[in-house]
Design a protein around this motif. Structure first.
Motif, mmCIF file in Angstrom:
data_model
loop_
_atom_site.group_PDB
_atom_site.id
_atom_site.type_symbol
_atom_site.label_atom_id
_atom_site.label_comp_id
_atom_site.label_asym_id
_atom_site.label_seq_id
_atom_site.Cartn_x
_atom_site.Cartn_y
_atom_site.Cartn_z
ATOM 1 N N LYS A 133 87.842 17.172 -0.188
ATOM 2 C CA LYS A 133 87.182 17.634 1.024
ATOM 3 C C LYS A 133 88.177 18.084 2.086
ATOM 4 O O LYS A 133 87.792 18.778 3.027
ATOM 5 C CB LYS A 133 86.302 16.524 1.591
ATOM 6 C CG LYS A 133 87.070 15.257 1.938
ATOM 7 C CD LYS A 133 86.147 14.154 2.403
ATOM 8 C CE LYS A 133 86.931 12.885 2.726
ATOM 9 N NZ LYS A 133 86.030 11.781 3.163
ATOM 10 N N TYR A 135 90.662 20.096 1.536
ATOM 11 C CA TYR A 135 91.219 21.406 1.212
ATOM 12 C C TYR A 135 90.471 22.484 1.994
ATOM 13 O O TYR A 135 89.245 22.583 1.948
ATOM 14 C CB TYR A 135 91.116 21.687 -0.284
ATOM 15 C CG TYR A 135 91.734 23.011 -0.678
ATOM 16 C CD1 TYR A 135 93.113 23.138 -0.790
ATOM 17 C CD2 TYR A 135 90.942 24.125 -0.917
ATOM 18 C CE1 TYR A 135 93.692 24.339 -1.137
ATOM 19 C CE2 TYR A 135 91.512 25.331 -1.260
ATOM 20 C CZ TYR A 135 92.886 25.433 -1.366
ATOM 21 O OH TYR A 135 93.449 26.641 -1.700
ATOM 22 N N SER A 136 91.240 23.298 2.717
ATOM 23 C CA SER A 136 90.674 24.382 3.503
ATOM 24 C C SER A 136 90.790 25.684 2.722
ATOM 25 O O SER A 136 91.903 26.154 2.437
ATOM 26 C CB SER A 136 91.417 24.498 4.844
ATOM 27 O OG SER A 136 91.011 25.658 5.536
ATOM 28 N N GLY A 137 89.654 26.259 2.378
ATOM 29 C CA GLY A 137 89.682 27.538 1.689
ATOM 30 C C GLY A 137 90.171 28.671 2.576
ATOM 31 O O GLY A 137 90.699 29.668 2.091
ATOM 32 N N HIS A 142 95.728 21.772 2.200
ATOM 33 C CA HIS A 142 95.044 20.547 2.589
ATOM 34 C C HIS A 142 95.339 20.253 4.056
ATOM 35 O O HIS A 142 96.483 20.389 4.511
ATOM 36 C CB HIS A 142 95.500 19.368 1.729
ATOM 37 C CG HIS A 142 94.998 19.431 0.323
ATOM 38 N ND1 HIS A 142 95.562 20.258 -0.628
ATOM 39 C CD2 HIS A 142 93.986 18.771 -0.308
ATOM 40 C CE1 HIS A 142 94.920 20.101 -1.785
ATOM 41 N NE2 HIS A 142 93.967 19.210 -1.609
ATOM 42 N N ARG A 166 87.685 21.290 4.941
ATOM 43 C CA ARG A 166 86.642 22.205 4.476
ATOM 44 C C ARG A 166 85.535 22.406 5.514
ATOM 45 O O ARG A 166 84.698 23.294 5.369
ATOM 46 C CB ARG A 166 86.036 21.677 3.179
ATOM 47 C CG ARG A 166 85.189 20.413 3.357
ATOM 48 C CD ARG A 166 84.632 19.943 2.037
ATOM 49 N NE ARG A 166 83.786 18.754 2.198
ATOM 50 C CZ ARG A 166 83.250 18.082 1.188
ATOM 51 N NH1 ARG A 166 83.490 18.468 -0.049
ATOM 52 N NH2 ARG A 166 82.486 17.020 1.402
#
Length: 279
Positions: A133, A135-137, A142, A166
């Protein structure tokens, strides 16, 4: 012929001195805070005086020095330095401004708008489902999302709790009921295009969050909309200075501790940042 296999640094290791790029007023403030806390809890003894403890904690926060290295240079154990850092972070985080009080303070001073933005604080990548959760797309790394408000000059007035990477910026603002607090204080917020759709007020109401225009694939921006976006970008530029001052604390370069304690750390650094900027 005998060989001397002595270590160059000696049995205790090398010790070096370095300069902290901070004011003595910040050091004295932190030392007084520690002395007051020790008096409150009735602690009669510490391994080092309050001023030295404050210096060690500031070295960890400002320069991201390892607690083990500082412990070896000051004759204490690594866990002692870690406990001091957590203790001071808790004391500072308790003095961070609340959202409603910060907005009311701006309104009393005659301010009309605040600047709104979000940033990602990188964290160490960890294995397991619990870290997915974070991890930023959007940023492809992270981290933890932080929402902040500044005044028109870029001085930080409030930071939100840290949330998984996220999480979208709009979701974080709605969780904090940011628009309701802005309307209660009679203020507006200027934000970038990432906050389009946050203000869901009626067409006749004054907007609580002011954003630019976003182009679509089949609907390019007009010349007036481009000029409006350019003017808003110039107005909200100081908010980036506020984040720059906050991230001068190198401990936020990559958070290696438990992400659960990141909220207290960011709010503690907000208090120290405001003292450094205001001097």
């Amino acid at each position: 012929m005998k060989k001397a296999n002595r270590t160059v640094e000696g049995p205790d290791g090398l010790v070096y001195t370095a300069r902290l790029p901070l004011s003595s007023a910040t050091l004295n403030y932190l030392a007084d805070l520690i002395r007051g806390h020790l008096k409150k809890i009735g602690s009669r003894w510490r391994a080092l005086p309050a001023g030295k403890v404050a210096t060690i904690v500031l070295a960890v926060l400002r320069c991201d020095q390892r607690p083990g290295d500082l412990a070896g240079g000051n004759g204490v154990h690594r866990t002692t330095v870690t406990r001091w850092v957590r203790e001071v972070i808790g004391l500072l985080a308790a003095r961070a401004p609340r959202l409603d009080r910060a907005l009311k303070k701006i309104a009393r001073k005659g301010g009309g708008v605040v600047l709104l933005d979000g940033t990602l604080i990188r964290t160490r990548r960890r294995t397991g489902a619990d870290n997915r959760k974070n991890y930023s797309g959007k940023s492809k790394c992270h981290g933890l999302l932080v929402i902040a408000l500044t005044d028109e000059k870029g001085r930080l007035i409030w930071v939100s709790a840290t949330r998984p990477g996220r999480t979208s910026e709009i979701t974080a603002c709605r969780h904090d009921r940011l628009t309701a607090h802005l309307r209660a204080a009679g203020l507006g917020a200027i934000a970038d295009l990432g906050f389009v759709g946050l203000d869901d007020s009626g067409p006749d109401a004054d907007p609580a969050v002011i954003t630019g225009y976003k182009a679509a694939r089949n609907r390019p921006l007009t010349r007036g909309q481009k000029l409006s976006n350019k003017a808003l970008a110039a107005v909200r530029a100081p908010v980036e200075h506020g984040f720059a001052h906050l991230k001068n604390w190198r401990v936020l370069g990559k958070v290696r501790t438990d992400p659960k304690g990141a909220t207290a750390m960011v709010r503690a650094l907000l208090v120290l940042t405001n003292r450094e900027v205001a001097r």
